[in-house]
Design a protein around this motif. Structure first.
Motif, PDB file in Angstrom:
ATOM      1  N   VAL A 176      43.087 -19.043 -15.409  1.00  0.00           N
ATOM      2  CA  VAL A 176      41.779 -18.478 -15.024  1.00  0.00           C
ATOM      3  C   VAL A 176      40.771 -19.616 -14.851  1.00  0.00           C
ATOM      4  N   PHE A 177      40.782 -20.585 -15.767  1.00  0.00           N
ATOM      5  CA  PHE A 177      39.898 -21.743 -15.621  1.00  0.00           C
ATOM      6  C   PHE A 177      40.233 -22.540 -14.360  1.00  0.00           C
ATOM      7  N   LEU A 178      41.518 -22.661 -14.038  1.00  0.00           N
ATOM      8  CA  LEU A 178      41.916 -23.346 -12.806  1.00  0.00           C
ATOM      9  C   LEU A 178      41.348 -22.627 -11.592  1.00  0.00           C
ATOM     10  N   PHE A 179      41.428 -21.314 -11.573  1.00  0.00           N
ATOM     11  CA  PHE A 179      40.882 -20.541 -10.451  1.00  0.00           C
ATOM     12  C   PHE A 179      39.388 -20.811 -10.285  1.00  0.00           C
ATOM     13  N   ILE A 180      38.655 -20.812 -11.381  1.00  0.00           N
ATOM     14  CA  ILE A 180      37.212 -21.089 -11.309  1.00  0.00           C
ATOM     15  C   ILE A 180      36.967 -22.510 -10.815  1.00  0.00           C
ATOM     16  N   GLU A 181      37.775 -23.451 -11.273  1.00  0.00           N
ATOM     17  CA  GLU A 181      37.638 -24.836 -10.816  1.00  0.00           C
ATOM     18  C   GLU A 181      37.886 -24.955  -9.311  1.00  0.00           C
ATOM     19  N   ILE A 182      38.852 -24.226  -8.797  1.00  0.00           N
ATOM     20  CA  ILE A 182      39.122 -24.267  -7.360  1.00  0.00           C
ATOM     21  C   ILE A 182      37.951 -23.666  -6.588  1.00  0.00           C
TER      22      ILE A 182
END
Length: 134
Positions: free
Chosen positions: A55-61
């Motif tokens: 989920v954090f990766l998605f926000i970072e993208i």
């Protein structure tokens, strides 16, 4: 918030769980669900941790799609987080787990995706490339 890489939160979370709370059994079942097929799916601590990390990766993208002066700082700090993960994975015995390795791989995807999206966006903004006139 754009200058702070969110991937540092799973890294901090892992270290807090391991070193402050005395460690986690990453293969411990958290909950089980019976599927329509009759099979039982069991989610482990590792599964939940990695889901939150994704989920954090998605926000970072999503953050990487915004260009600006803060995005370069964010990419540099994301790279620092990734390098920190690699160093910890190699040197700290409690970090030598599949969960930490996969978190490190997710941090790597964050770095590569962030730079790739920013470069692609910059090429489009400045019309640089095979079809641009600049």
């Amino acid at each position: 918030m754009y200058g702070v890489p969110l991937m540092i939160l799973p890294l901090i979370g892992y270290n807090v769980l391991e070193f402050v709370f005395g460690g986690v059994d990453w293969q411990a079942p958290v909950f089980s669900l019976t599927m329509s097929s009759g099979a039982v799916w069991t989610a482990t601590s590792s599964d939940i941790f990695l889901l939150v990390t994704l989920v954090f990766l998605f926000i970072e993208i999503l953050k990487a799609t915004h260009t600006g002066s803060g995005s370069i700082v964010d990419h540099i700090l994301s790279t620092v987080v990734f390098v920190g993960c690699v160093i910890e994975f190699l040197l700290v015995p409690r970090a030598a787990t599949s969960t930490f390795f996969l978190m490190t791989a997710i941090a790597f995807v964050d770095v590569v995706a962030g730079f790739s999206i920013t470069i692609r966006g910059a090429r489009r903004d400045f019309a640089v490339g095979p079809h641009g006139d600049a």
